[in-house]
Write an enzyme that holds these catalytic residues in place. Structure first.
Site, PDB file in Angstrom:
ATOM      1  N   GLY A  14       0.835  -1.207   0.000  1.00 14.52           N
ATOM      2  CA  GLY A  14       0.000   0.000   0.000  1.00 14.52           C
ATOM      3  C   GLY A  14       0.861   1.245   0.000  1.00 14.52           C
ATOM      4  O   GLY A  14       0.591   2.201   0.733  1.00 14.52           O
ATOM      5  N   ARG A  39      -1.989  -1.251  -5.996  1.00 15.50           N
ATOM      6  CA  ARG A  39      -2.635  -1.473  -7.292  1.00 15.50           C
ATOM      7  C   ARG A  39      -2.340  -0.349  -8.280  1.00 15.50           C
ATOM      8  O   ARG A  39      -2.242  -0.569  -9.461  1.00 15.50           O
ATOM      9  CB  ARG A  39      -4.157  -1.613  -7.095  1.00 15.50           C
ATOM     10  CG  ARG A  39      -4.549  -2.862  -6.309  1.00 15.50           C
ATOM     11  CD  ARG A  39      -5.979  -2.771  -5.826  1.00 15.50           C
ATOM     12  NE  ARG A  39      -6.183  -1.584  -5.002  1.00 15.50           N
ATOM     13  CZ  ARG A  39      -7.341  -1.196  -4.509  1.00 15.50           C
ATOM     14  NH1 ARG A  39      -8.430  -1.903  -4.763  1.00 15.50           N
ATOM     15  NH2 ARG A  39      -7.438  -0.108  -3.767  1.00 15.50           N
ATOM     16  N   ASN A  91       0.914  -2.505   5.384  1.00 20.61           N
ATOM     17  CA  ASN A  91       0.167  -1.247   5.516  1.00 20.61           C
ATOM     18  C   ASN A  91      -1.084  -1.207   4.649  1.00 20.61           C
ATOM     19  O   ASN A  91      -2.048  -0.515   4.985  1.00 20.61           O
ATOM     20  CB  ASN A  91       1.121  -0.099   5.132  1.00 20.61           C
ATOM     21  CG  ASN A  91       0.394   1.182   4.851  1.00 20.61           C
ATOM     22  OD1 ASN A  91      -0.022   1.896   5.771  1.00 20.61           O
ATOM     23  ND2 ASN A  91       0.201   1.506   3.578  1.00 20.61           N
ATOM     24  N   TYR A 157     -14.918  -2.754   9.878  1.00 20.98           N
ATOM     25  CA  TYR A 157     -13.546  -2.217   9.817  1.00 20.98           C
ATOM     26  C   TYR A 157     -12.816  -2.509  11.136  1.00 20.98           C
ATOM     27  O   TYR A 157     -11.681  -2.996  11.144  1.00 20.98           O
ATOM     28  CB  TYR A 157     -13.559  -0.708   9.543  1.00 20.98           C
ATOM     29  CG  TYR A 157     -12.173  -0.101   9.550  1.00 20.98           C
ATOM     30  CD1 TYR A 157     -11.245  -0.427   8.550  1.00 20.98           C
ATOM     31  CD2 TYR A 157     -11.759   0.765  10.564  1.00 20.98           C
ATOM     32  CE1 TYR A 157      -9.957   0.112   8.559  1.00 20.98           C
ATOM     33  CE2 TYR A 157     -10.480   1.300  10.583  1.00 20.98           C
ATOM     34  CZ  TYR A 157      -9.579   0.978   9.571  1.00 20.98           C
ATOM     35  OH  TYR A 157      -8.301   1.496   9.591  1.00 20.98           O
ATOM     36  N   VAL A 192      -5.460   9.964  10.759  1.00 21.35           N
ATOM     37  CA  VAL A 192      -4.297  10.391   9.980  1.00 21.35           C
ATOM     38  C   VAL A 192      -4.835  10.975   8.681  1.00 21.35           C
ATOM     39  O   VAL A 192      -5.675  10.346   8.018  1.00 21.35           O
ATOM     40  CB  VAL A 192      -3.373   9.190   9.635  1.00 21.35           C
ATOM     41  CG1 VAL A 192      -2.082   9.683   9.002  1.00 21.35           C
ATOM     42  CG2 VAL A 192      -3.101   8.324  10.859  1.00 21.35           C
TER      43      VAL A 192
HETATM   44  N1  LIG Z   1      -5.853   7.350   7.842  1.00 26.30           N
HETATM   45  C1  LIG Z   1      -6.230   6.950   9.039  1.00 26.30           C
HETATM   46  O1  LIG Z   1      -6.892   7.700   9.778  1.00 26.30           O
HETATM   47  C2  LIG Z   1      -5.815   5.583   9.542  1.00 26.30           C
HETATM   48  C3  LIG Z   1      -5.896   5.346  10.916  1.00 26.30           C
HETATM   49  C4  LIG Z   1      -5.531   4.116  11.417  1.00 26.30           C
HETATM   50  C5  LIG Z   1      -5.064   3.132  10.556  1.00 26.30           C
HETATM   51  N2  LIG Z   1      -5.002   3.375   9.215  1.00 26.30           N
HETATM   52  C6  LIG Z   1      -4.517   2.284   8.351  1.00 26.30           C
HETATM   53  O2  LIG Z   1      -3.362   2.737   7.677  1.00 26.30           O
HETATM   54  C7  LIG Z   1      -3.198   1.958   6.484  1.00 26.30           C
HETATM   55  C8  LIG Z   1      -2.894   2.919   5.334  1.00 26.30           C
HETATM   56  O3  LIG Z   1      -3.999   3.762   5.105  1.00 26.30           O
HETATM   57  P1  LIG Z   1      -3.864   5.312   4.747  1.00 26.30           P
HETATM   58  O4  LIG Z   1      -4.474   6.064   5.845  1.00 26.30           O
HETATM   59  O5  LIG Z   1      -2.495   5.624   4.333  1.00 26.30           O
HETATM   60  O6  LIG Z   1      -4.903   5.384   3.518  1.00 26.30           O
HETATM   61  P2  LIG Z   1      -4.676   5.584   1.950  1.00 26.30           P
HETATM   62  O7  LIG Z   1      -3.988   6.880   1.695  1.00 26.30           O
HETATM   63  O8  LIG Z   1      -6.022   5.373   1.336  1.00 26.30           O
HETATM   64  O9  LIG Z   1      -3.693   4.403   1.559  1.00 26.30           O
HETATM   65  C9  LIG Z   1      -4.118   3.067   1.482  1.00 26.30           C
HETATM   66  C10 LIG Z   1      -3.104   2.266   0.702  1.00 26.30           C
HETATM   67  O10 LIG Z   1      -3.529   0.894   0.676  1.00 26.30           O
HETATM   68  C11 LIG Z   1      -3.475   0.450  -0.658  1.00 26.30           C
HETATM   69  N3  LIG Z   1      -4.424  -0.613  -0.923  1.00 26.30           N
HETATM   70  C12 LIG Z   1      -5.768  -0.632  -0.714  1.00 26.30           C
HETATM   71  N4  LIG Z   1      -6.297  -1.777  -1.141  1.00 26.30           N
HETATM   72  C13 LIG Z   1      -5.273  -2.513  -1.654  1.00 26.30           C
HETATM   73  C14 LIG Z   1      -5.169  -3.787  -2.255  1.00 26.30           C
HETATM   74  N5  LIG Z   1      -6.248  -4.566  -2.442  1.00 26.30           N
HETATM   75  N6  LIG Z   1      -3.948  -4.236  -2.657  1.00 26.30           N
HETATM   76  C15 LIG Z   1      -2.862  -3.471  -2.491  1.00 26.30           C
HETATM   77  N7  LIG Z   1      -2.881  -2.248  -1.900  1.00 26.30           N
HETATM   78  C16 LIG Z   1      -4.083  -1.783  -1.503  1.00 26.30           C
HETATM   79  C17 LIG Z   1      -3.746   1.677  -1.509  1.00 26.30           C
HETATM   80  O11 LIG Z   1      -3.166   1.512  -2.807  1.00 26.30           O
HETATM   81  P3  LIG Z   1      -3.963   1.253  -4.176  1.00 26.30           P
HETATM   82  O12 LIG Z   1      -5.306   1.882  -4.042  1.00 26.30           O
HETATM   83  O13 LIG Z   1      -3.079   1.895  -5.209  1.00 26.30           O
HETATM   84  O14 LIG Z   1      -4.001  -0.243  -4.303  1.00 26.30           O
HETATM   85  C18 LIG Z   1      -2.982   2.743  -0.730  1.00 26.30           C
HETATM   86  O15 LIG Z   1      -1.632   2.733  -1.113  1.00 26.30           O
HETATM   87  C19 LIG Z   1      -4.472   1.153   6.312  1.00 26.30           C
HETATM   88  O16 LIG Z   1      -4.230  -0.181   6.747  1.00 26.30           O
HETATM   89  C20 LIG Z   1      -5.459   1.842   7.256  1.00 26.30           C
HETATM   90  O17 LIG Z   1      -6.444   0.950   7.719  1.00 26.30           O
HETATM   91  C21 LIG Z   1      -5.356   4.583   8.684  1.00 26.30           C
END
Ligand SMILES: NC(=O)c1ccc[n+]([C@@H]2O[C@H](COP(=O)([O-])OP(=O)(O)OC[C@H]3O[C@@H](n4cnc5c(N)ncnc54)[C@H](OP(=O)(O)O)[C@@H]3O)[C@@H](O)[C@H]2O)c1
Length: 250
Positions: A14, A39, A91, A157, A192
């Site tokens: 990710g 992706r 991630n 979730y 975040v």
């Molecule tokens: N933002 C928050 O508030 C927060 C808080 C706690 C935890 N998190 C966790 O942090 C992690 C990263 O999220 P983020 O906040 O950075 O959100 P984000 O900016 O939407 O990034 C999510 C990443 O995951 C990838 N992804 C999603 N589905 C995928 C798949 N099937 N195969 C491969 N890659 C995939 C996306 O890439 P593609 O779409 O290009 O595949 C993207 O690079 C997640 O696990 C999320 O649950 C986020």
């Protein structure tokens, strides 16, 4: 990287946006060669270019973590390009606005397959290789504060992130029972500011409303914690880091 750190190649899943992209940049700055997967290949290529321009080493490969065969191929490609993986950052993940009383079931499936199954398969493929070598390395799971309490409307979730927490402890126990030196860490952030909320709500506008309420963490804030955890000396294993924006209540 500290002189006695045993690691030098990291795979970040990710890596095309948010926490994953920031972590890849931060680890590259710390001296790791980084494998990038997700992706959206155009995003990965741009990030790999930026890292190279800044003097780092990166290799991008497409991967949908819901497909076990694609994960296997991605791990193989990264090792062929950069060498043995020492650090895996699990991630890749997402949330969808899909309450238990409403669904849709397709959104539950996507969250479960990405956040849980994908993480398990990546962990299996990478640790198998680590174990066959010197049985060292580090696996980092990006969990969430939703692994510690259940926000209303986010039952599925939260269930995936509670699972990530169980999987981190389960992995730690299996590794200890096997006499392995592989370390595991999870990091549990609150809000975040990334693309997460736009994916969750399906709209940029709704995402803005979420992120404008309080001063959120940045992806870089979380990336720094990942870099900190994986650069501790080999006898130090950070289990979980809970990190909220200061203004976040819940
Ligand atoms: N933002 C928050 O508030 C927060 C808080 C706690 C935890 N998190 C966790 O942090 C992690 C990263 O999220 P983020 O906040 O950075 O959100 P984000 O900016 O939407 O990034 C999510 C990443 O995951 C990838 N992804 C999603 N589905 C995928 C798949 N099937 N195969 C491969 N890659 C995939 C996306 O890439 P593609 O779409 O290009 O595949 C993207 O690079 C997640 O696990 C999320 O649950 C986020």
């Amino acid at each position: 990287m500290s002189a006695d750190a045993p690691t030098n190649v990291a795979l970040v899943t990710g890596a095309s946006s948010g926490i994953g992209a920031a972590t890849a940049r931060r680890l590259a700055q710390a001296g790791f060669a980084v494998g990038l997967c997700a992706r959206r290949t155009n995003r990965l290529a741009a990030l790999a270019e930026t890292i190279a321009r800044d003097g780092g080493r990166a290799f991008a490969t497409p991967c949908d973590v819901r497909d076990p065969q694609a994960v296997r191929a991605c791990v193989e490609a990264v090792e062929d390009a950069l060498g043995p993986i020492d650090v895996l950052v699990n991630n890749a993940g997402l949330g969808r606005d899909a309450p238990l009383l409403e669904g849709p079931v397709e959104a539950w499936q996507q969250m479960l397959e990405t956040n849980v199954l994908g993480l398990c398969v990546a962990t299996l493929e990478v640790t198998k290789r680590m174990r066959a070598r010197d049985d060292r390395g580090h696996v980092v799971h990006i969990a969430s504060m939703a692994a510690h309490r259940v926000p209303t409307g986010s039952g599925v979730y939260a269930a995936t992130k509670f699972a990530v927490r169980a999987l981190c402890e389960g992995l730690r126990r299996e590794l200890r029972a096997a006499g392995s030196r592989i370390r595991v860490t999870e990091i549990s952030p609150g809000f975040v500011e990334t693309e997460f909320a736009a994916v969750f709500h399906g709209s940029e506008e709704a995402a803005r409303a979420v992120y404008d309420r309080i001063r959120c963490l940045s992806a870089e804030d979380v990336a720094q914690l990942v870099a900190f955890a994986v650069t501790r000396p080999p006898h130090v294993q950070i289990h979980d880091i809970l990190v909220r924006p200061t203004e976040q209540e819940d």
